[in-house]
Design a protein around this motif. Sequence first.
Motif, PDB file in Angstrom:
ATOM      1  N   GLU A  18       0.824  -1.206   0.000  1.00 24.33           N
ATOM      2  CA  GLU A  18       0.000   0.000   0.000  1.00 24.33           C
ATOM      3  C   GLU A  18       0.858   1.255   0.000  1.00 24.33           C
ATOM      4  OE1 GLU A  18      -0.439  -2.595   2.080  1.00 24.33           O
ATOM      5  OE2 GLU A  18      -2.454  -3.313   1.652  1.00 24.33           O
ATOM      6  N   LEU A  19       1.890   1.277   0.843  1.00 23.09           N
ATOM      7  CA  LEU A  19       2.757   2.445   0.919  1.00 23.09           C
ATOM      8  C   LEU A  19       3.570   2.610  -0.365  1.00 23.09           C
ATOM      9  CD1 LEU A  19       3.874   4.863   2.404  1.00 23.09           C
ATOM     10  CD2 LEU A  19       5.473   3.346   3.572  1.00 23.09           C
ATOM     11  N   ALA A  20       4.077   1.506  -0.903  1.00 21.71           N
ATOM     12  CA  ALA A  20       4.841   1.575  -2.144  1.00 21.71           C
ATOM     13  C   ALA A  20       3.969   2.120  -3.272  1.00 21.71           C
ATOM     14  CB  ALA A  20       5.402   0.206  -2.505  1.00 21.71           C
ATOM     15  N   ALA A  21       2.733   1.654  -3.360  1.00 23.62           N
ATOM     16  CA  ALA A  21       1.810   2.141  -4.389  1.00 23.62           C
ATOM     17  C   ALA A  21       1.561   3.635  -4.216  1.00 23.62           C
ATOM     18  CB  ALA A  21       0.491   1.369  -4.310  1.00 23.62           C
ATOM     19  N   GLU A  22       1.353   4.056  -2.981  1.00 22.76           N
ATOM     20  CA  GLU A  22       1.116   5.479  -2.710  1.00 22.76           C
ATOM     21  C   GLU A  22       2.323   6.324  -3.095  1.00 22.76           C
ATOM     22  OE1 GLU A  22       0.667   8.210   1.250  1.00 22.76           O
ATOM     23  OE2 GLU A  22      -0.477   6.336   1.216  1.00 22.76           O
ATOM     24  N   SER A  27      -2.380   2.865  -8.166  1.00 20.08           N
ATOM     25  CA  SER A  27      -3.323   2.115  -7.340  1.00 20.08           C
ATOM     26  C   SER A  27      -2.631   0.885  -6.750  1.00 20.08           C
ATOM     27  CB  SER A  27      -4.530   1.670  -8.165  1.00 20.08           C
ATOM     28  OG  SER A  27      -4.148   0.667  -9.090  1.00 20.08           O
ATOM     29  N   LEU A  28      -3.201   0.387  -5.685  1.00 19.45           N
ATOM     30  CA  LEU A  28      -2.671  -0.829  -5.062  1.00 19.45           C
ATOM     31  C   LEU A  28      -2.695  -1.980  -6.064  1.00 19.45           C
ATOM     32  CD1 LEU A  28      -1.620  -2.503  -2.715  1.00 19.45           C
ATOM     33  CD2 LEU A  28      -3.991  -2.727  -1.921  1.00 19.45           C
ATOM     34  N   ASN A  33       0.244  -5.909  -9.385  1.00 19.93           N
ATOM     35  CA  ASN A  33       0.537  -6.531 -10.685  1.00 19.93           C
ATOM     36  C   ASN A  33       2.024  -6.439 -11.007  1.00 19.93           C
ATOM     37  OD1 ASN A  33      -2.083  -7.355 -11.225  1.00 19.93           O
ATOM     38  ND2 ASN A  33      -2.596  -5.466 -12.301  1.00 19.93           N
ATOM     39  N   TRP A  34       2.653  -5.343 -10.640  1.00 18.58           N
ATOM     40  CA  TRP A  34       4.086  -5.187 -10.902  1.00 18.58           C
ATOM     41  C   TRP A  34       4.907  -6.228 -10.156  1.00 18.58           C
ATOM     42  CZ3 TRP A  34       4.484   0.787  -9.925  1.00 18.58           C
ATOM     43  CH2 TRP A  34       3.939   1.469 -11.019  1.00 18.58           C
TER      44      TRP A  34
END
Length: 74
Positions: A18-22, A27-28, A33-34
Amino acid sequence: MKGFELKLWRLGMGWTQELAAEEMGVSLRTYQNWETPHKRVSRTVELSAGMLSVQKVLPDLARTVESISLIARH
């Protein structure tokens, strides 16, 4: 960089997905997917991870340089 390497990077940063996406501004679901193990991520994602790593260590590096400068003056 492949998805498993991106996951290792994230874990090394001590971040949740969640933090990495932010931090990457996605989006999460996109971030998740990455992290597909054998999927190659784009160069943009790879460079973003590198820049976020640099931003995390920069304050510590600045303090270290300042300390070395103070010691060198004496």
